[in-house]
Every structure is written in C-alpha cells, then in structure tokens.
Design a protein around this motif. Structure first.
Motif, PDB file in Angstrom:
ATOM      1  N   GLN A 116      19.364  82.254  53.699  1.00  0.00           N
ATOM      2  CA  GLN A 116      18.825  81.861  54.999  1.00  0.00           C
ATOM      3  C   GLN A 116      18.332  83.088  55.752  1.00  0.00           C
ATOM      4  OE1 GLN A 116      22.504  80.200  56.524  1.00  0.00           O
ATOM      5  NE2 GLN A 116      22.913  82.038  57.725  1.00  0.00           N
ATOM      6  N   PRO A 117      17.341  82.905  56.636  1.00  0.00           N
ATOM      7  CA  PRO A 117      16.902  84.031  57.462  1.00  0.00           C
ATOM      8  C   PRO A 117      18.030  84.473  58.391  1.00  0.00           C
ATOM      9  CG  PRO A 117      15.288  82.251  57.476  1.00  0.00           C
ATOM     10  CD  PRO A 117      16.523  81.693  56.845  1.00  0.00           C
ATOM     11  N   GLY A 118      18.030  85.764  58.707  1.00  0.00           N
ATOM     12  CA  GLY A 118      18.980  86.278  59.688  1.00  0.00           C
ATOM     13  C   GLY A 118      20.253  86.856  59.134  1.00  0.00           C
ATOM     14  N   LYS A 119      20.497  86.734  57.822  1.00  0.00           N
ATOM     15  CA  LYS A 119      21.714  87.289  57.234  1.00  0.00           C
ATOM     16  C   LYS A 119      21.384  88.020  55.954  1.00  0.00           C
ATOM     17  CE  LYS A 119      26.372  86.253  55.606  1.00  0.00           C
ATOM     18  NZ  LYS A 119      27.390  85.208  55.335  1.00  0.00           N
ATOM     19  N   THR A 416      16.628  94.300  67.261  1.00  0.00           N
ATOM     20  CA  THR A 416      17.629  93.286  66.950  1.00  0.00           C
ATOM     21  C   THR A 416      18.429  93.710  65.734  1.00  0.00           C
ATOM     22  OG1 THR A 416      16.254  91.514  67.846  1.00  0.00           O
ATOM     23  CG2 THR A 416      18.031  90.870  66.347  1.00  0.00           C
ATOM     24  N   ALA A 417      19.747  93.756  65.897  1.00  0.00           N
ATOM     25  CA  ALA A 417      20.649  94.004  64.781  1.00  0.00           C
ATOM     26  C   ALA A 417      21.080  92.654  64.230  1.00  0.00           C
ATOM     27  CB  ALA A 417      21.860  94.810  65.244  1.00  0.00           C
ATOM     28  N   SER A 418      20.856  92.447  62.947  1.00  0.00           N
ATOM     29  CA  SER A 418      21.169  91.161  62.331  1.00  0.00           C
ATOM     30  C   SER A 418      22.677  90.970  62.218  1.00  0.00           C
ATOM     31  CB  SER A 418      20.553  91.088  60.937  1.00  0.00           C
ATOM     32  OG  SER A 418      21.285  91.894  60.021  1.00  0.00           O
ATOM     33  N   ALA A 419      23.066  89.787  61.801  1.00  0.00           N
ATOM     34  CA  ALA A 419      24.452  89.590  61.387  1.00  0.00           C
ATOM     35  C   ALA A 419      24.756  90.514  60.221  1.00  0.00           C
ATOM     36  CB  ALA A 419      24.661  88.127  60.985  1.00  0.00           C
ATOM     37  N   GLY A 420      26.022  90.823  59.997  1.00  0.00           N
ATOM     38  CA  GLY A 420      26.398  91.682  58.889  1.00  0.00           C
ATOM     39  C   GLY A 420      26.372  90.934  57.576  1.00  0.00           C
ATOM     40  N   THR A 425      27.969  89.058  64.384  1.00  0.00           N
ATOM     41  CA  THR A 425      27.008  88.298  65.174  1.00  0.00           C
ATOM     42  C   THR A 425      25.855  89.178  65.619  1.00  0.00           C
ATOM     43  OG1 THR A 425      28.820  86.921  66.007  1.00  0.00           O
ATOM     44  CG2 THR A 425      26.733  86.801  67.179  1.00  0.00           C
ATOM     45  N   SER A 426      24.659  88.675  65.486  1.00  0.00           N
ATOM     46  CA  SER A 426      23.452  89.422  65.834  1.00  0.00           C
ATOM     47  C   SER A 426      23.424  89.791  67.313  1.00  0.00           C
ATOM     48  CB  SER A 426      22.219  88.588  65.474  1.00  0.00           C
ATOM     49  OG  SER A 426      21.037  89.220  65.910  1.00  0.00           O
ATOM     50  N   VAL A 427      22.885  90.984  67.616  1.00  0.00           N
ATOM     51  CA  VAL A 427      22.705  91.422  68.995  1.00  0.00           C
ATOM     52  C   VAL A 427      21.321  92.057  69.131  1.00  0.00           C
ATOM     53  CG1 VAL A 427      25.158  91.806  69.405  1.00  0.00           C
ATOM     54  CG2 VAL A 427      23.748  93.678  68.562  1.00  0.00           C
ATOM     55  N   PRO A 444      21.718  99.360  68.029  1.00  0.00           N
ATOM     56  CA  PRO A 444      22.799  98.412  68.318  1.00  0.00           C
ATOM     57  C   PRO A 444      23.486  97.968  67.036  1.00  0.00           C
ATOM     58  CG  PRO A 444      20.636  97.378  68.580  1.00  0.00           C
ATOM     59  CD  PRO A 444      20.402  98.837  68.413  1.00  0.00           C
ATOM     60  N   VAL A 445      24.776  97.664  67.156  1.00  0.00           N
ATOM     61  CA  VAL A 445      25.586  97.235  66.015  1.00  0.00           C
ATOM     62  C   VAL A 445      26.040  95.803  66.270  1.00  0.00           C
ATOM     63  CG1 VAL A 445      27.713  97.660  64.702  1.00  0.00           C
ATOM     64  CG2 VAL A 445      26.345  99.585  65.551  1.00  0.00           C
ATOM     65  N   PRO A 446      25.951  94.935  65.274  1.00  0.00           N
ATOM     66  CA  PRO A 446      26.366  93.535  65.481  1.00  0.00           C
ATOM     67  C   PRO A 446      27.822  93.433  65.935  1.00  0.00           C
ATOM     68  CG  PRO A 446      25.223  93.803  63.390  1.00  0.00           C
ATOM     69  CD  PRO A 446      25.454  95.180  63.920  1.00  0.00           C
ATOM     70  N   ASP A 447      28.101  92.455  66.770  1.00  0.00           N
ATOM     71  CA  ASP A 447      29.473  92.206  67.194  1.00  0.00           C
ATOM     72  C   ASP A 447      30.307  91.762  65.990  1.00  0.00           C
ATOM     73  OD1 ASP A 447      28.823  92.778  69.841  1.00  0.00           O
ATOM     74  OD2 ASP A 447      28.304  90.689  70.280  1.00  0.00           O
ATOM     75  N   GLY A 448      31.481  92.387  65.818  1.00  0.00           N
ATOM     76  CA  GLY A 448      32.353  92.011  64.723  1.00  0.00           C
ATOM     77  C   GLY A 448      31.780  92.318  63.359  1.00  0.00           C
TER      78      GLY A 448
END
Length: 507
Positions: A116-119, A416-420, A425-427, A444-448
């Motif tokens: 999927q897009p985004g990960k 935009t930092a993607s999910a890991g 979570t993306s930020v 920026p670093v993704p949350d968690g």
C-alpha cells in the motif's frame, strides 16, 4: 432539433475527445474556442532498475521500496485508484565484450512487494553475489514509486557506505567525475528491463578530449540482464584522473549508474548528472566536507565559462579558492575547492559568467569527509529542481540530513516522514527556504518509529527547490556517508479536460 444539428453534436463530441477542446463553426464563420483545464492524473506504470550492489563477501545491503500517498488535487483521489503492485525481480548477470567469463548465478531475495502507499517495505541481501534488480509498479503504487539501495562494506578495497536511488530506464546518461586512474576502480552498470536486447555505447572524455575506444560495435545488454563494465578496459589511453562518461543506446533502453571505488577514499555510487544546461545546481554538500572537487563537461560546440557560487545557510558567495571554471568544448575540466563549506552546509551553483553566452554543461562533485586513513567519499551530480514532489527512502532515526536549496526566489516546501517500515505514524513539517540559501535540517521522524522511513518533499509555493539527503553511518572511526539527490518523481501527468459549448447550434 434538426438531424443535421444532431450530426454536428456527434462530430463536436468526437473532436473534443481527440483534441482536448470543443470547437464548432458558427453561422457567422467564427470558431469559438474555450479554455481547457488541465488536471494532474497519476501515472499508471513506473519502472526502476537497481545495480548489483557489491562484489565484496562482507557487504550488507538493505533495499527499501516505497510509494507515497496520492497527492490532493489529482483526478484520481486516494482510495479510488486500481490497487496495482510494485515488485522487483533479480536480473541475470551477463558477460561483456571485455570480460567474457561466465558469471556466477545468484538467488538473492528481492524486496517484498509494496502492499500500500505510505508504508515502506525492506529486504536484505548479504555477500557479493546479490544481483541487479528490475522492477515495475502499477496502479496506485506507480506514482512516485522509489527504491533505495544502501550497502555497507566495512572492510577491503571497496569499503564504504554505498547508496543509490534505483533509476528509471533511459537512452542517454552523462557521468562527470568518473576516473580511469590506477587507484580507482570505476564500473558502469548497465541494466536492461525489457524483453528484447539493448545495445549501448560508452564514450569517455578526458581533459584533452575524447579517449580512443577499444569497442566500436557497442555493448550488448541481453533482455532482463545487467552488465558491469570497468571503464579502464574501454580505452588504451593512459590513466586519467577526471573523466566524463557518456552512455547512449543504439537500440533499447537501460538503467545506468557508476560504482566507484578508491583505494584510499572508499567507495560509492555516481548517479547521472541532470541533462545539459546553462545553469547547474549540485545540492547537499555536508558542513564537515574536507575535500570537494568539481568536474564539468561541455558537450556542445562552444566552450563554457562558469561562475562558481556556494549557496550556504546565510546566503550565496563566490568561494575564494575558485571563482570560475573554463570548460573547453568536448573536454573535461576539474577544480579543487578547498575549505569550501567552512563548517556550513551548502550547495554549489554554476552559472554562465556571461549571461548572453549560455553554454550547456553537465557537472558533478566528488566530496570527501574525514582525514588520513579515516576518509570516505560520495558523489553529488547536478540535479534538476523539484517542480512538484520527490521522495527518498531508507532514512534512519539518526544520521539523516536533508538539504533544501532555493537558488532563486524564496520557496515553501512540505516535508513528510512516512510511517516506519516496522511501525510508526507519518508526520509532516513545513519549511521556508529563503531565496539564495540552503537550509540543512534534521528531517522530521515518524511518531513511534520502528525501522526506517521515507521522506517526501513537496514544493508548495515560490521558486525552484533542489534537494539532497545525506545518510551518515560511521563505522570504526570512518565517517561513512552517502548523498542522494532528489529529483521530481513525475508521479502525475497533465491531461486536458474538454468542455462542450453547444450554444452555437441553437436555431
């Protein structure tokens, strides 16, 4: 309504579909033409090629495959595109005309298919038999698809951190900053993604012009295969420290990138320069660079006189060490830029010394960090501006630096930092890059965050923006690093939309 009127409507509809606009001849003979709105539509297919990462038995390679989420404003909104897939497959290793020994087969695991897009998804391949990869993405996974190949070689003659953004196939590539020197081992890797064979030509240009080639029939690259060619075997000419490599194809298309190894400075990938142009921006020089060497080539009939400027965090200056560079037509020119950054990250800007004489050039930098036996090398080619969006994968919680350069007007960008790859979570964060400056930031670093992540840079407003990501992974006191420049992902194409106006048909 008369039958002739209906026929005209049918013809008008067909014309609108074919030409992108509706135009009918009114009774007075005029042709009303209506403005056409162009909407961005996501591309439906992308292709990428990754070279064989290393021949070292101690090499450790990580592949990261990623597709950003769909952009707002595209005709196909998120969730409505065909699911598609993005996958990479091993290419066959082929012999070359200058090295006809059979190649050892490899069965390395390719990166997992992006779901999927985004990960991002990742995979590993260790040792010296990992093959080149060919891949494609379709449907919702095609727009902006990127793959990062990162290799750590901790010891040996090719030790270093080697990073490359896998490239799209093409028919024409320029590589300034290559070499045939005795302490360099530069291989150009040619990878063919198609079902039919390709034939490539490799031309070398030194400080005195074209180097005589030992190959006149071209280099065959079989279908779905990869061919590495050692540059020094292509010519009988004496070794040259600075060489520009020109790769073209007589038939088919290939991906091309150069793997360079220096006995003292380590190794990294040299990607192709942006297309020849009168201006060139080379972004992402680290603030602690101990050596910077500029190499340029003028492919046209005219010489080029270039003004050299450093675009730093506080403004644009002309370095005291070298204010200009004269590049003769058909010849490679180089200049060292000692003490260039003085502790301030920046980018190099090349412009004509005479604005009325704009001669196209290609250019690249060889950048060194560290001193003595603890040195490491990376390359920065001239890079086109991000007109819309660009992405670089395999960013780590520590060691990543993002450089944003606005050589002209002030620009606003969203990062935009993607999910890991394993969670998070993306930020997003917005940056304003003042005109004539470079902003070097810890992204920026993704949350968690768990695993690695991708960075997507979108230009929101203002002038052109050039970008690069530096990944630093120190090892045993050696400041290992690699720099990947960011090019526009061309994830969308503009398609005109027709609007009919039938009022001219009223009786």
């Amino acid at each position: 309504m008369k039958r002739t009127t209906l026929s005209l409507i049918a013809v008008a509809t067909a014309l609108a579909a074919i030409t992108g606009f509706a135009a009918l001849t009114a009774p007075d003979g005029t042709v009303p033409v209506h403005p056409i709105a162009k909407l961005p539509v996501p591309v439906e297919r992308s292709s990428l090629l990754c070279p064989a990462p290393s021949t070292s038995e101690v090499a450790e390679t990580v592949y990261t495959s990623y597709t950003p989420t769909a952009k707002a404003g595209t005709r196909t909104e998120p969730g409505k595109a065909a699911p598609g897939k993005a996958e990479l497959k091993p290419a066959q290793a082929a012999a070359t005309p200058v090295d006809d020994k059979p190649k050892k087969a490899a069965t390395a695991k390719a990166p997992a298919t992006v779901a999927q897009p985004g990960k991002p998804v990742t995979a590993e391949a260790n040792g010296g038999t990992a093959p080149a990869l060919t891949g494609s993405a379709t449907g919702a996974l095609a727009p902006g698809w990127t793959v990062q190949q990162t290799t750590v070689v901790p010891a040996g003659g090719a030790r270093g951190l080697l990073g490359v953004s896998c490239t799209a196939p093409d028919t024409d590539f320029w590589f300034p900053a290559a070499s045939t020197a005795k302490d360099r081992q530069d291989y150009v890797h040619l990878t063919n993604p198609d079902d039919t064979a390709a034939v490539a030509d490799i031309e070398l240009y030194g400080p005195e012009g074209a180097l005589p080639s030992q190959l006149t029939e071209g280099i065959p690259v079989p279908a779905h295969s990869s061919v590495p060619v050692l540059l020094s075997t292509l010519t009988g000419e004496a070794a040259k420290a600075d060489v520009t490599v020109h790769v073209t194809t007589r038939s088919g298309r290939v991906g091309a990138v150069i793997r360079s190894a220096d006995d003292k400075l380590g190794s990294d990938w040299l990607p192709a320069s942006a297309d020849p142009g009168a201006r060139a921006v080379l972004p992402g020089i680290p603030k602690d660079a101990t050596s910077v060497r500029l190499v340029a080539y003028a492919p046209g009939q005219d010489d080029a006189d270039l003004k050299i400027q450093l675009v730093g965090q506080s403004g644009t200056i002309v370095p005291a060490s070298a204010q200009s560079l004269h590049v003769k037509s058909g010849m490679t020119a180089a200049v060292d830029l000692p003490d260039l950054t003085r502790g301030e990250a920046g980018s190099l800007l090349l412009t004509p010394t005479d604005p009325k004489k704009a001669t196209p050039v290609v250019a690249a930098l060889r950048v060194v960090r560290g001193k003595g036996d603890d040195q490491e090398v990376a390359f920065i080619p001239a890079t086109s501006a991000i007109t819309s969006r660009a992405t670089v994968a395999d960013n780590r919680p520590a060691g990543s630096t993002l450089s944003l350069t606005a050589p002209g007007e002030t620009a606003e960008v969203r990062v935009t930092a993607s999910a890991g790859s394993e969670g998070g979570t993306s930020v997003s964060k917005t940056f304003t890059v003042k005109g004539g400056t470079t902003t070097a930031v810890t992204p920026p670093v993704p949350d968690g965050l768990k695993g690695s992540y991708a960075l997507t840079v979108e230009r929101l407003s203002g002038g052109p923006v050039h970008a690069a990501r530096t990944l630093a992974l120190p090892e045993d006191g050696i400041p290992m690093f690699t720099v990947q420049t960011l090019s526009d992902d061309r994830g969308t194409v503009e398609v005109p939309t027709a609007k009919q106006n039938l009022s001219v048909l009223d009786d």
